[in-house]
Design a protein around this motif. Structure first.
Motif, PDB file in Angstrom:
ATOM      1  N   PHE A 169       0.834  -1.200   0.000  1.00 62.82           N
ATOM      2  CA  PHE A 169       0.000   0.000   0.000  1.00 62.82           C
ATOM      3  C   PHE A 169       0.870   1.251   0.000  1.00 62.82           C
ATOM      4  CE2 PHE A 169      -1.866  -3.312   2.701  1.00 62.82           C
ATOM      5  CZ  PHE A 169      -3.034  -3.589   2.010  1.00 62.82           C
ATOM      6  N   CYS A 170       0.269   2.354  -0.425  1.00 61.51           N
ATOM      7  CA  CYS A 170       0.916   3.664  -0.326  1.00 61.51           C
ATOM      8  C   CYS A 170      -0.153   4.694   0.014  1.00 61.51           C
ATOM      9  CB  CYS A 170       1.611   4.019  -1.647  1.00 61.51           C
ATOM     10  SG  CYS A 170       2.544   5.574  -1.607  1.00 61.51           S
ATOM     11  N   PHE A 171       0.112   5.531   1.028  1.00 63.43           N
ATOM     12  CA  PHE A 171      -0.836   6.581   1.382  1.00 63.43           C
ATOM     13  C   PHE A 171      -0.152   7.657   2.218  1.00 63.43           C
ATOM     14  CE2 PHE A 171      -0.863   3.485   4.697  1.00 63.43           C
ATOM     15  CZ  PHE A 171      -1.566   2.355   4.282  1.00 63.43           C
ATOM     16  N   ARG A 172      -0.777   8.843   2.205  1.00 63.45           N
ATOM     17  CA  ARG A 172      -0.367   9.906   3.119  1.00 63.45           C
ATOM     18  C   ARG A 172      -0.638   9.442   4.542  1.00 63.45           C
ATOM     19  NH1 ARG A 172      -3.463  13.600   3.761  1.00 63.45           N
ATOM     20  NH2 ARG A 172      -2.118  15.135   4.762  1.00 63.45           N
ATOM     21  N   VAL A 173       0.242   9.818   5.429  1.00 62.28           N
ATOM     22  CA  VAL A 173       0.056   9.469   6.837  1.00 62.28           C
ATOM     23  C   VAL A 173      -1.260  10.049   7.347  1.00 62.28           C
ATOM     24  CG1 VAL A 173       0.939   9.898   9.153  1.00 62.28           C
ATOM     25  CG2 VAL A 173       2.513   9.174   7.339  1.00 62.28           C
ATOM     26  N   GLY A 174      -1.527  11.310   7.016  1.00 64.67           N
ATOM     27  CA  GLY A 174      -2.756  11.940   7.488  1.00 64.67           C
ATOM     28  C   GLY A 174      -4.005  11.280   6.942  1.00 64.67           C
ATOM     29  N   THR A 175      -3.951  10.840   5.689  1.00 68.17           N
ATOM     30  CA  THR A 175      -5.119  10.196   5.085  1.00 68.17           C
ATOM     31  C   THR A 175      -5.454   8.887   5.772  1.00 68.17           C
ATOM     32  OG1 THR A 175      -4.590  11.170   2.924  1.00 68.17           O
ATOM     33  CG2 THR A 175      -6.103   9.289   2.956  1.00 68.17           C
ATOM     34  N   VAL A 176      -4.464   8.040   5.973  1.00 64.46           N
ATOM     35  CA  VAL A 176      -4.752   6.729   6.569  1.00 64.46           C
ATOM     36  C   VAL A 176      -5.213   6.885   8.019  1.00 64.46           C
ATOM     37  CG1 VAL A 176      -2.404   6.203   7.401  1.00 64.46           C
ATOM     38  CG2 VAL A 176      -3.948   4.344   6.736  1.00 64.46           C
ATOM     39  N   LEU A 177      -4.703   7.871   8.734  1.00 65.92           N
ATOM     40  CA  LEU A 177      -5.168   8.093  10.108  1.00 65.92           C
ATOM     41  C   LEU A 177      -6.608   8.600  10.116  1.00 65.92           C
ATOM     42  CD1 LEU A 177      -1.985   9.639  11.786  1.00 65.92           C
ATOM     43  CD2 LEU A 177      -2.922   7.342  12.106  1.00 65.92           C
ATOM     44  N   ASP A 178      -6.936   9.504   9.198  1.00 61.40           N
ATOM     45  CA  ASP A 178      -8.319   9.989   9.112  1.00 61.40           C
ATOM     46  C   ASP A 178      -9.283   8.858   8.766  1.00 61.40           C
ATOM     47  OD1 ASP A 178      -7.493  12.543   9.699  1.00 61.40           O
ATOM     48  OD2 ASP A 178      -7.522  13.238   7.611  1.00 61.40           O
ATOM     49  N   GLU A 179      -8.889   8.011   7.830  1.00 59.81           N
ATOM     50  CA  GLU A 179      -9.763   6.920   7.416  1.00 59.81           C
ATOM     51  C   GLU A 179      -9.896   5.852   8.510  1.00 59.81           C
ATOM     52  OE1 GLU A 179     -11.486   6.633   3.964  1.00 59.81           O
ATOM     53  OE2 GLU A 179     -11.297   8.601   4.932  1.00 59.81           O
ATOM     54  N   LEU A 180      -8.815   5.600   9.230  1.00 60.72           N
ATOM     55  CA  LEU A 180      -8.917   4.674  10.368  1.00 60.72           C
ATOM     56  C   LEU A 180      -9.841   5.233  11.441  1.00 60.72           C
ATOM     57  CD1 LEU A 180      -5.237   3.401  10.745  1.00 60.72           C
ATOM     58  CD2 LEU A 180      -7.248   1.971  10.339  1.00 60.72           C
ATOM     59  N   GLN A 181      -9.756   6.532  11.660  1.00 59.01           N
ATOM     60  CA  GLN A 181     -10.647   7.159  12.638  1.00 59.01           C
ATOM     61  C   GLN A 181     -12.104   7.023  12.215  1.00 59.01           C
ATOM     62  OE1 GLN A 181      -9.717   8.705  15.718  1.00 59.01           O
ATOM     63  NE2 GLN A 181     -11.927   8.435  15.950  1.00 59.01           N
ATOM     64  N   ALA A 182     -12.349   7.082  10.907  1.00 57.39           N
ATOM     65  CA  ALA A 182     -13.719   6.999  10.412  1.00 57.39           C
ATOM     66  C   ALA A 182     -14.260   5.581  10.413  1.00 57.39           C
ATOM     67  CB  ALA A 182     -13.777   7.576   8.988  1.00 57.39           C
ATOM     68  N   TYR A 183     -13.408   4.588  10.091  1.00 56.56           N
ATOM     69  CA  TYR A 183     -13.914   3.232   9.870  1.00 56.56           C
ATOM     70  C   TYR A 183     -13.500   2.225  10.948  1.00 56.56           C
ATOM     71  CZ  TYR A 183     -15.280   4.879   5.261  1.00 56.56           C
ATOM     72  OH  TYR A 183     -15.867   5.566   4.243  1.00 56.56           O
ATOM     73  N   SER A 184     -12.403   2.472  11.645  1.00 55.94           N
ATOM     74  CA  SER A 184     -11.967   1.564  12.726  1.00 55.94           C
ATOM     75  C   SER A 184     -11.388   2.367  13.888  1.00 55.94           C
ATOM     76  CB  SER A 184     -10.928   0.562  12.204  1.00 55.94           C
ATOM     77  OG  SER A 184     -11.503  -0.361  11.325  1.00 55.94           O
ATOM     78  N   PRO A 185     -12.209   3.225  14.487  1.00 53.65           N
ATOM     79  CA  PRO A 185     -11.692   4.074  15.570  1.00 53.65           C
ATOM     80  C   PRO A 185     -11.212   3.271  16.772  1.00 53.65           C
ATOM     81  CG  PRO A 185     -14.091   4.184  15.452  1.00 53.65           C
ATOM     82  CD  PRO A 185     -13.629   3.467  14.226  1.00 53.65           C
ATOM     83  N   ASP A 186     -11.800   2.073  16.988  1.00 54.40           N
ATOM     84  CA  ASP A 186     -11.368   1.255  18.118  1.00 54.40           C
ATOM     85  C   ASP A 186      -9.922   0.800  17.948  1.00 54.40           C
ATOM     86  OD1 ASP A 186     -12.178  -0.258  15.922  1.00 54.40           O
ATOM     87  OD2 ASP A 186     -12.837  -1.963  17.138  1.00 54.40           O
TER      88      ASP A 186
END
Length: 480
Positions: A202-219
Protein backbone atom coordinates in the motif's frame (compact mmCIF):
# COMPACT_ATOMS: atom_id res chain seq x y z
CA UNK A 1 7.54 14.22 -1.21
CA UNK A 2 8.92 12.44 1.83
CA UNK A 3 8.64 8.70 1.36
CA UNK A 4 9.03 6.23 4.23
CA UNK A 5 8.98 2.53 3.32
CA UNK A 6 7.35 0.59 6.15
CA UNK A 7 8.55 -3.01 6.13
CA UNK A 8 6.11 -5.36 7.82
CA UNK A 9 7.89 -8.42 9.16
CA UNK A 10 5.46 -10.37 11.28
CA UNK A 11 4.52 -13.57 9.46
CA UNK A 12 5.86 -17.02 10.34
CA UNK A 13 5.38 -18.69 6.95
CA UNK A 14 4.15 -22.02 8.32
CA UNK A 15 3.71 -23.42 4.77
CA UNK A 16 7.51 -23.25 4.42
CA UNK A 17 8.29 -25.46 7.41
CA UNK A 18 10.76 -27.00 8.26
CA UNK A 19 13.01 -24.12 7.11
CA UNK A 20 10.69 -21.36 8.32
CA UNK A 21 10.06 -21.43 12.08
CA UNK A 22 8.89 -18.89 14.63
CA UNK A 23 12.38 -17.82 15.72
CA UNK A 24 13.73 -17.97 12.14
CA UNK A 25 10.69 -17.15 9.97
CA UNK A 26 10.16 -16.91 6.23
CA UNK A 27 11.77 -13.45 5.68
CA UNK A 28 15.11 -14.88 6.86
CA UNK A 29 15.05 -18.02 4.71
CA UNK A 30 18.01 -18.10 2.34
CA UNK A 31 17.02 -18.25 -1.33
CA UNK A 32 19.04 -20.01 -4.04
CA UNK A 33 21.04 -16.81 -4.72
CA UNK A 34 22.21 -16.73 -1.08
CA UNK A 35 20.13 -13.71 -0.05
CA UNK A 36 16.93 -13.78 1.95
CA UNK A 37 13.65 -11.96 1.47
CA UNK A 38 14.02 -9.29 4.17
CA UNK A 39 17.46 -8.38 2.82
CA UNK A 40 16.01 -8.05 -0.68
CA UNK A 41 13.07 -5.99 0.61
CA UNK A 42 15.37 -3.57 2.44
CA UNK A 43 17.64 -3.11 -0.58
CA UNK A 44 14.60 -2.62 -2.83
CA UNK A 45 13.13 -0.01 -0.48
CA UNK A 46 16.31 2.02 -0.03
CA UNK A 47 16.85 2.15 -3.81
CA UNK A 48 13.68 4.23 -4.29
CA UNK A 49 13.73 8.01 -4.74
CA UNK A 50 12.62 10.40 -1.98
CA UNK A 51 13.27 7.87 0.82
CA UNK A 52 14.09 9.67 4.07
CA UNK A 53 13.82 6.72 6.44
CA UNK A 54 13.02 3.01 6.53
CA UNK A 55 10.66 1.92 9.33
CA UNK A 56 10.41 -1.78 10.17
CA UNK A 57 7.59 -3.26 12.24
CA UNK A 58 8.59 -6.62 13.65
CA UNK A 59 8.57 -8.84 16.72
CA UNK A 60 10.99 -7.71 19.41
CA UNK A 61 12.67 -11.14 19.37
CA UNK A 62 13.65 -10.59 15.72
CA UNK A 63 15.07 -7.08 16.17
CA UNK A 64 18.76 -7.97 16.28
CA UNK A 65 18.44 -10.56 13.52
CA UNK A 66 16.81 -7.87 11.35
CA UNK A 67 19.54 -5.35 12.16
CA UNK A 68 22.18 -7.89 11.16
CA UNK A 69 20.50 -8.39 7.79
CA UNK A 70 20.28 -4.67 7.13
CA UNK A 71 23.97 -4.23 7.96
CA UNK A 72 24.80 -6.84 5.34
CA UNK A 73 23.00 -4.80 2.68
CA UNK A 74 25.42 -3.40 0.13
CA UNK A 75 24.03 0.12 0.35
CA UNK A 76 22.27 1.68 3.33
CA UNK A 77 20.64 5.08 2.85
CA UNK A 78 19.15 7.27 5.52
CA UNK A 79 18.16 6.53 9.10
CA UNK A 80 16.46 3.35 10.22
CA UNK A 81 13.68 3.03 12.77
CA UNK A 82 11.86 0.11 14.34
CA UNK A 83 8.55 -0.59 16.02
CA UNK A 84 8.93 -3.74 18.10
CA UNK A 85 5.81 -5.75 18.88
CA UNK A 86 5.70 -8.04 21.93
CA UNK A 87 3.50 -10.40 19.89
CA UNK A 88 1.59 -10.30 16.61
CA UNK A 89 -1.66 -8.33 16.51
CA UNK A 90 -2.32 -8.39 12.75
CA UNK A 91 -1.67 -5.74 10.12
CA UNK A 92 -4.18 -3.04 11.12
CA UNK A 93 -2.36 -2.56 14.42
CA UNK A 94 1.01 -2.46 12.68
CA UNK A 95 -0.10 0.08 10.07
CA UNK A 96 -1.76 2.29 12.69
CA UNK A 97 1.33 2.22 14.92
CA UNK A 98 3.57 3.10 11.98
CA UNK A 99 1.31 5.94 10.85
CA UNK A 100 1.09 7.48 14.34
CA UNK A 101 4.83 7.25 14.82
CA UNK A 102 5.58 8.77 11.40
CA UNK A 103 3.08 11.58 11.99
CA UNK A 104 4.97 12.61 15.13
CA UNK A 105 8.32 12.59 13.29
CA UNK A 106 7.57 13.66 9.71
CA UNK A 107 4.08 15.16 9.80
CA UNK A 108 0.78 14.26 8.19
CA UNK A 109 1.93 14.94 4.60
CA UNK A 110 4.65 12.29 4.62
CA UNK A 111 3.89 9.21 2.56
CA UNK A 112 4.25 5.65 3.82
CA UNK A 113 4.87 2.74 1.48
CA UNK A 114 3.80 -0.48 3.20
CA UNK A 115 5.82 -3.51 2.06
CA UNK A 116 5.78 -7.12 3.19
CA UNK A 117 9.20 -8.40 4.27
CA UNK A 118 8.61 -11.82 2.72
CA UNK A 119 7.65 -11.02 -0.87
CA UNK A 120 9.86 -11.27 -3.93
CA UNK A 121 9.86 -8.62 -6.67
CA UNK A 122 12.02 -9.39 -9.69
CA UNK A 123 11.67 -6.14 -11.67
CA UNK A 124 13.04 -3.22 -9.63
CA UNK A 125 12.53 -0.69 -12.45
CA UNK A 126 8.85 -1.57 -12.90
CA UNK A 127 8.42 -1.54 -9.12
CA UNK A 128 9.91 1.96 -8.84
CA UNK A 129 7.64 3.18 -11.65
CA UNK A 130 4.59 1.76 -9.89
CA UNK A 131 5.59 3.47 -6.65
CA UNK A 132 5.89 6.81 -8.47
CA UNK A 133 2.33 6.43 -9.77
CA UNK A 134 1.15 5.49 -6.29
CA UNK A 135 2.82 8.57 -4.76
CA UNK A 136 0.93 10.88 -7.13
CA UNK A 137 -2.38 9.28 -6.18
CA UNK A 138 -1.52 9.22 -2.47
CA UNK A 139 -0.77 12.94 -2.57
CA UNK A 140 -4.33 13.47 -3.85
CA UNK A 141 -5.74 11.68 -0.80
CA UNK A 142 -6.21 8.14 -2.13
CA UNK A 143 -5.39 4.92 -0.33
CA UNK A 144 -3.37 3.11 -2.97
CA UNK A 145 -3.01 -0.65 -3.41
CA UNK A 146 -0.76 -2.43 -5.89
CA UNK A 147 -2.72 -4.85 -8.08
CA UNK A 148 -0.66 -7.59 -9.70
CA UNK A 149 -1.59 -8.53 -13.24
CA UNK A 150 -2.66 -12.19 -12.85
CA UNK A 151 -0.64 -14.69 -14.85
CA UNK A 152 -2.93 -17.67 -14.23
CA UNK A 153 -6.09 -18.51 -12.20
CA UNK A 154 -4.52 -18.66 -8.73
CA UNK A 155 -6.83 -19.82 -5.91
CA UNK A 156 -4.41 -18.98 -3.11
CA UNK A 157 -4.57 -15.16 -3.50
CA UNK A 158 -7.19 -12.55 -2.81
CA UNK A 159 -8.29 -10.44 -5.78
CA UNK A 160 -9.05 -6.77 -6.39
CA UNK A 161 -11.92 -5.89 -8.73
CA UNK A 162 -11.14 -2.58 -10.45
CA UNK A 163 -13.34 -0.17 -12.38
CA UNK A 164 -11.78 -0.07 -15.85
CA UNK A 165 -13.90 2.99 -16.69
CA UNK A 166 -12.32 5.15 -13.98
CA UNK A 167 -9.95 7.83 -15.24
CA UNK A 168 -7.54 8.27 -12.33
CA UNK A 169 -3.96 9.13 -13.27
CA UNK A 170 -2.02 5.86 -13.16
CA UNK A 171 -4.66 3.98 -11.19
CA UNK A 172 -8.13 2.48 -11.16
CA UNK A 173 -10.91 2.88 -8.63
CA UNK A 174 -11.38 -0.27 -6.54
CA UNK A 175 -14.89 -1.67 -6.63
CA UNK A 176 -14.34 -4.47 -4.14
CA UNK A 177 -11.87 -6.91 -2.61
CA UNK A 178 -12.57 -10.60 -3.20
CA UNK A 179 -11.53 -13.49 -0.97
CA UNK A 180 -9.55 -16.45 -2.34
CA UNK A 181 -11.83 -17.93 -5.04
CA UNK A 182 -12.36 -21.46 -6.27
CA UNK A 183 -10.71 -22.45 -9.55
CA UNK A 184 -13.71 -21.78 -11.79
CA UNK A 185 -14.18 -18.31 -10.30
CA UNK A 186 -10.47 -17.54 -10.59
CA UNK A 187 -10.61 -18.44 -14.29
CA UNK A 188 -13.50 -16.03 -14.78
CA UNK A 189 -11.55 -13.28 -13.00
CA UNK A 190 -8.53 -13.73 -15.26
CA UNK A 191 -10.73 -13.74 -18.37
CA UNK A 192 -12.60 -10.60 -17.27
CA UNK A 193 -9.44 -8.47 -17.37
CA UNK A 194 -10.32 -6.14 -14.50
CA UNK A 195 -9.28 -8.37 -11.60
CA UNK A 196 -5.83 -8.23 -10.03
CA UNK A 197 -4.03 -10.20 -7.37
CA UNK A 198 -4.01 -8.35 -4.06
CA UNK A 199 -0.30 -7.90 -3.29
CA UNK A 200 -0.78 -6.58 0.25
CA UNK A 201 1.36 -3.51 -0.55
CA UNK A 202 0.00 0.00 0.00
CA UNK A 203 0.92 3.66 -0.33
CA UNK A 204 -0.84 6.58 1.38
CA UNK A 205 -0.37 9.91 3.12
CA UNK A 206 0.06 9.47 6.84
CA UNK A 207 -2.76 11.94 7.49
CA UNK A 208 -5.12 10.20 5.08
CA UNK A 209 -4.75 6.73 6.57
CA UNK A 210 -5.17 8.09 10.11
CA UNK A 211 -8.32 9.99 9.11
CA UNK A 212 -9.76 6.92 7.42
CA UNK A 213 -8.92 4.67 10.37
CA UNK A 214 -10.65 7.16 12.64
CA UNK A 215 -13.72 7.00 10.41
CA UNK A 216 -13.91 3.23 9.87
CA UNK A 217 -11.97 1.56 12.73
CA UNK A 218 -11.69 4.07 15.57
CA UNK A 219 -11.37 1.25 18.12
CA UNK A 220 -8.15 0.07 16.45
CA UNK A 221 -6.70 3.56 16.16
CA UNK A 222 -7.47 4.58 19.74
CA UNK A 223 -6.16 1.33 21.19
CA UNK A 224 -2.91 1.74 19.24
CA UNK A 225 -2.67 5.37 20.28
CA UNK A 226 -3.00 4.31 23.93
CA UNK A 227 -0.32 1.66 23.38
CA UNK A 228 2.13 4.22 21.99
CA UNK A 229 1.57 6.52 24.95
CA UNK A 230 2.64 3.69 27.28
CA UNK A 231 5.57 2.50 25.15
CA UNK A 232 9.31 3.11 25.44
CA UNK A 233 11.09 5.11 22.73
CA UNK A 234 14.86 5.15 22.39
CA UNK A 235 16.59 7.40 19.88
CA UNK A 236 20.11 7.63 18.49
CA UNK A 237 21.73 9.71 15.77
CA UNK A 238 20.46 7.51 12.93
CA UNK A 239 18.34 4.99 14.79
CA UNK A 240 14.94 5.13 16.51
CA UNK A 241 13.31 2.21 18.30
CA UNK A 242 9.81 2.08 19.81
CA UNK A 243 9.12 -0.94 22.04
CA UNK A 244 5.36 -1.40 22.33
CA UNK A 245 3.89 -1.95 25.77
CA UNK A 246 2.62 -5.52 25.96
CA UNK A 247 -0.29 -4.92 28.34
CA UNK A 248 -1.72 -2.10 26.20
CA UNK A 249 -1.02 -3.84 22.91
CA UNK A 250 -3.00 -6.90 24.00
CA UNK A 251 -6.12 -4.71 23.99
CA UNK A 252 -5.75 -3.75 20.31
CA UNK A 253 -8.33 -5.54 18.07
CA UNK A 254 -6.76 -8.38 16.10
CA UNK A 255 -7.80 -7.49 12.54
CA UNK A 256 -6.12 -7.07 9.17
CA UNK A 257 -5.79 -3.69 7.48
CA UNK A 258 -7.90 -5.06 4.61
CA UNK A 259 -10.86 -5.77 6.89
CA UNK A 260 -10.34 -2.77 9.15
CA UNK A 261 -10.02 -0.18 6.41
CA UNK A 262 -9.34 -1.06 2.78
CA UNK A 263 -12.62 -2.94 2.22
CA UNK A 264 -14.61 -0.15 3.88
CA UNK A 265 -13.12 3.09 2.62
CA UNK A 266 -14.40 4.87 -0.50
CA UNK A 267 -10.93 6.28 -1.18
CA UNK A 268 -9.22 3.10 -2.40
CA UNK A 269 -7.55 2.83 -5.79
CA UNK A 270 -5.21 0.27 -7.30
CA UNK A 271 -2.14 0.72 -9.47
CA UNK A 272 -2.04 -2.26 -11.87
CA UNK A 273 1.52 -3.49 -12.27
CA UNK A 274 3.63 -6.28 -13.66
CA UNK A 275 6.71 -6.31 -11.40
CA UNK A 276 7.68 -9.97 -11.17
CA UNK A 277 5.88 -10.32 -7.85
CA UNK A 278 5.61 -13.51 -5.79
CA UNK A 279 4.57 -13.94 -2.19
CA UNK A 280 6.72 -17.12 -1.95
CA UNK A 281 3.78 -18.67 -0.17
CA UNK A 282 4.60 -22.35 -0.58
CA UNK A 283 7.38 -24.75 -1.51
CA UNK A 284 5.99 -24.81 -5.04
CA UNK A 285 6.72 -21.07 -5.29
CA UNK A 286 10.20 -21.56 -3.83
CA UNK A 287 10.92 -24.34 -6.33
CA UNK A 288 10.32 -21.96 -9.24
CA UNK A 289 13.47 -20.06 -8.20
CA UNK A 290 15.63 -23.06 -9.17
CA UNK A 291 16.12 -24.20 -12.77
CA UNK A 292 14.76 -27.62 -13.72
CA UNK A 293 16.94 -30.38 -15.16
CA UNK A 294 16.01 -32.53 -18.18
CA UNK A 295 13.64 -34.58 -15.99
CA UNK A 296 11.93 -31.60 -14.44
CA UNK A 297 13.70 -32.02 -11.09
CA UNK A 298 14.71 -28.86 -9.27
CA UNK A 299 17.47 -29.57 -6.76
CA UNK A 300 19.34 -27.52 -4.16
CA UNK A 301 22.26 -29.32 -2.52
CA UNK A 302 23.72 -32.75 -3.22
CA UNK A 303 20.97 -34.82 -4.86
CA UNK A 304 21.00 -38.04 -6.92
CA UNK A 305 17.93 -39.09 -8.90
CA UNK A 306 17.08 -42.30 -10.75
CA UNK A 307 13.87 -42.59 -12.73
CA UNK A 308 12.51 -39.61 -10.80
CA UNK A 309 10.86 -36.56 -12.34
CA UNK A 310 9.21 -33.24 -11.50
CA UNK A 311 10.46 -33.19 -7.90
CA UNK A 312 11.79 -30.35 -5.77
CA UNK A 313 14.58 -31.24 -3.34
CA UNK A 314 16.36 -28.96 -0.88
CA UNK A 315 19.07 -30.80 1.01
CA UNK A 316 22.01 -28.62 2.02
CA UNK A 317 23.43 -30.79 4.78
CA UNK A 318 23.69 -34.30 3.32
CA UNK A 319 23.19 -36.41 0.23
CA UNK A 320 19.59 -37.09 -0.77
CA UNK A 321 18.65 -39.80 -3.30
CA UNK A 322 15.35 -40.15 -5.16
CA UNK A 323 14.32 -43.37 -6.90
CA UNK A 324 11.17 -43.88 -8.96
CA UNK A 325 9.17 -40.97 -7.55
CA UNK A 326 7.56 -37.89 -9.07
CA UNK A 327 5.87 -34.64 -8.06
CA UNK A 328 7.37 -34.65 -4.57
CA UNK A 329 8.65 -31.87 -2.34
CA UNK A 330 11.59 -32.99 -0.17
CA UNK A 331 13.10 -30.49 2.25
CA UNK A 332 15.79 -31.77 4.59
CA UNK A 333 17.11 -29.84 7.59
CA UNK A 334 19.34 -30.88 10.46
CA UNK A 335 16.45 -31.91 12.72
CA UNK A 336 13.43 -32.44 10.45
CA UNK A 337 12.54 -33.60 6.95
CA UNK A 338 9.44 -32.74 4.94
CA UNK A 339 8.11 -35.06 2.23
CA UNK A 340 4.95 -33.83 0.51
CA UNK A 341 3.15 -34.14 -2.79
CA UNK A 342 3.25 -30.92 -4.80
CA UNK A 343 -0.54 -30.81 -4.88
CA UNK A 344 -0.54 -30.66 -1.06
CA UNK A 345 2.05 -27.89 -0.66
CA UNK A 346 -0.49 -25.57 0.99
CA UNK A 347 -1.22 -28.20 3.67
CA UNK A 348 2.22 -28.10 5.32
CA UNK A 349 0.75 -25.61 7.78
CA UNK A 350 -1.28 -28.47 9.32
CA UNK A 351 1.94 -30.22 10.37
CA UNK A 352 3.03 -27.03 12.10
CA UNK A 353 -0.32 -26.92 13.91
CA UNK A 354 0.21 -30.50 15.10
CA UNK A 355 3.70 -29.65 16.36
CA UNK A 356 2.35 -26.69 18.30
CA UNK A 357 -0.45 -28.75 19.82
CA UNK A 358 1.97 -31.44 20.95
CA UNK A 359 4.48 -28.93 22.33
CA UNK A 360 7.24 -30.11 19.99
CA UNK A 361 9.97 -27.48 19.64
CA UNK A 362 10.43 -28.08 15.89
CA UNK A 363 7.74 -25.48 15.11
CA UNK A 364 9.66 -22.87 17.08
CA UNK A 365 13.43 -23.25 16.73
CA UNK A 366 16.11 -24.86 14.60
CA UNK A 367 19.11 -26.71 15.98
CA UNK A 368 20.96 -23.49 15.16
CA UNK A 369 19.40 -20.75 17.32
CA UNK A 370 20.24 -17.11 16.60
CA UNK A 371 20.76 -14.62 19.39
CA UNK A 372 21.70 -10.90 19.39
CA UNK A 373 25.29 -11.84 20.24
CA UNK A 374 25.64 -14.68 17.71
CA UNK A 375 24.23 -18.22 17.62
CA UNK A 376 24.34 -21.64 19.23
CA UNK A 377 23.87 -25.15 17.91
CA UNK A 378 22.74 -28.06 20.05
CA UNK A 379 25.08 -30.91 19.11
CA UNK A 380 23.80 -33.59 21.46
CA UNK A 381 21.66 -33.94 24.55
CA UNK A 382 20.59 -36.69 26.88
CA UNK A 383 19.63 -37.28 30.47
CA UNK A 384 21.33 -34.59 32.61
CA UNK A 385 23.62 -33.25 29.85
CA UNK A 386 23.58 -31.05 26.74
CA UNK A 387 26.43 -30.09 24.40
CA UNK A 388 26.36 -26.85 22.41
CA UNK A 389 28.58 -25.10 19.88
CA UNK A 390 28.47 -21.37 20.64
CA UNK A 391 29.59 -18.60 18.27
CA UNK A 392 29.94 -15.06 19.65
CA UNK A 393 30.35 -12.17 17.20
CA UNK A 394 33.33 -9.78 17.58
CA UNK A 395 32.60 -7.19 20.26
CA UNK A 396 29.45 -9.01 21.39
CA UNK A 397 28.63 -10.15 24.90
CA UNK A 398 26.16 -12.52 26.55
CA UNK A 399 24.26 -11.20 29.54
CA UNK A 400 25.55 -11.36 33.10
CA UNK A 401 23.46 -14.32 34.18
CA UNK A 402 22.97 -17.25 36.51
CA UNK A 403 21.40 -20.73 36.31
CA UNK A 404 19.71 -22.47 39.22
CA UNK A 405 19.79 -26.04 37.94
CA UNK A 406 22.82 -26.50 35.70
CA UNK A 407 26.57 -26.10 35.64
CA UNK A 408 28.54 -25.28 32.49
CA UNK A 409 31.98 -26.12 31.19
CA UNK A 410 33.32 -23.81 28.45
CA UNK A 411 36.14 -24.84 26.10
CA UNK A 412 37.45 -22.28 23.60
CA UNK A 413 37.87 -23.71 20.10
CA UNK A 414 38.97 -20.52 18.35
CA UNK A 415 39.21 -16.85 19.15
CA UNK A 416 39.58 -15.16 22.53
CA UNK A 417 37.06 -15.10 25.39
CA UNK A 418 36.70 -12.68 28.28
CA UNK A 419 34.86 -14.47 31.07
CA UNK A 420 33.25 -13.38 34.32
CA UNK A 421 33.03 -16.46 36.54
CA UNK A 422 31.57 -15.57 39.93
CA UNK A 423 34.13 -13.23 41.52
CA UNK A 424 36.82 -13.81 38.88
CA UNK A 425 37.43 -12.23 35.50
CA UNK A 426 39.73 -14.12 33.15
CA UNK A 427 40.86 -14.33 29.54
CA UNK A 428 40.68 -17.67 27.75
CA UNK A 429 42.66 -18.49 24.59
CA UNK A 430 42.24 -21.41 22.20
CA UNK A 431 42.15 -24.80 23.99
CA UNK A 432 41.64 -23.18 27.41
CA UNK A 433 38.53 -23.70 29.52
CA UNK A 434 36.62 -22.76 32.66
CA UNK A 435 33.93 -24.42 34.82
CA UNK A 436 30.92 -22.47 36.07
CA UNK A 437 28.94 -23.92 38.96
CA UNK A 438 25.17 -23.63 39.25
CA UNK A 439 24.20 -20.48 41.12
CA UNK A 440 27.32 -18.52 40.07
CA UNK A 441 26.98 -15.30 38.11
CA UNK A 442 28.82 -15.43 34.80
CA UNK A 443 29.24 -13.66 31.48
CA UNK A 444 30.93 -14.47 28.16
CA UNK A 445 32.35 -11.76 25.89
CA UNK A 446 34.30 -11.70 22.64
CA UNK A 447 36.89 -8.89 22.83
CA UNK A 448 38.52 -9.89 19.54
CA UNK A 449 38.01 -9.12 15.85
CA UNK A 450 37.11 -12.68 14.73
CA UNK A 451 34.29 -14.97 15.84
CA UNK A 452 34.70 -16.65 19.20
CA UNK A 453 33.82 -20.34 18.93
CA UNK A 454 33.49 -22.53 22.00
CA UNK A 455 31.96 -25.78 23.14
CA UNK A 456 29.63 -25.64 26.13
CA UNK A 457 28.88 -28.78 28.13
CA UNK A 458 25.87 -28.40 30.42
CA UNK A 459 25.10 -30.78 33.26
CA UNK A 460 22.31 -30.73 35.81
CA UNK A 461 18.82 -31.88 36.68
CA UNK A 462 17.13 -29.33 34.39
CA UNK A 463 18.61 -27.97 31.14
CA UNK A 464 15.77 -25.87 29.74
CA UNK A 465 16.50 -22.48 28.15
CA UNK A 466 14.20 -20.81 30.68
CA UNK A 467 16.59 -21.61 33.56
CA UNK A 468 18.29 -18.25 33.28
CA UNK A 469 18.30 -15.11 35.42
CA UNK A 470 19.77 -12.03 33.71
CA UNK A 471 21.29 -9.27 35.85
CA UNK A 472 22.82 -7.07 33.14
CA UNK A 473 22.37 -7.18 29.38
CA UNK A 474 23.47 -4.80 26.62
CA UNK A 475 20.50 -5.94 24.53
CA UNK A 476 17.86 -4.89 27.07
CA UNK A 477 16.86 -8.40 28.22
CA UNK A 478 17.80 -8.09 31.91
CA UNK A 479 15.36 -9.44 34.49
CA UNK A 480 16.45 -7.21 37.33
Amino acid sequence: MKLIPVIMSGGVGSRLWPVSRETHPKPFMPLPDGQNLIHKTFVRATALDDVVEVLTVTNRELFFKTEDEYQRAAKVRGPQSFILEPFGRNTAAAVAAAALQLESVHGADAQMLVLAADHLIADQIAFAQAVKKAQVLAAEGWLVTFGIQPEYPETGFGYIEADKASTLQGGLKVQRFVEKPDLATARNYVAAGNYYWNSGMFCFRVGTVLDELQAYSPDVLEAVRATLSNSRLSEGEAHRCLRLDAESFALVPDISIDYALMERSAKVVTVPCDIGWSDIGSWNAVSELTAADENGNRCVGEVLAHQACNNYVQSNGRLTALVGVEDLIVVDTSDAILIAHKNSAQDVKHIVAQLKKSGHSAHLIHQVVHRPWGAYTTLEEGERFKIKRIVVKPGASLSLQMHHHRSEHWIVVSGMARVVNDERELMLDTNESTFIRAGHKHRLENPGVIDLVLIEVQSGDYLGEDDIVRFEDIYGRADC
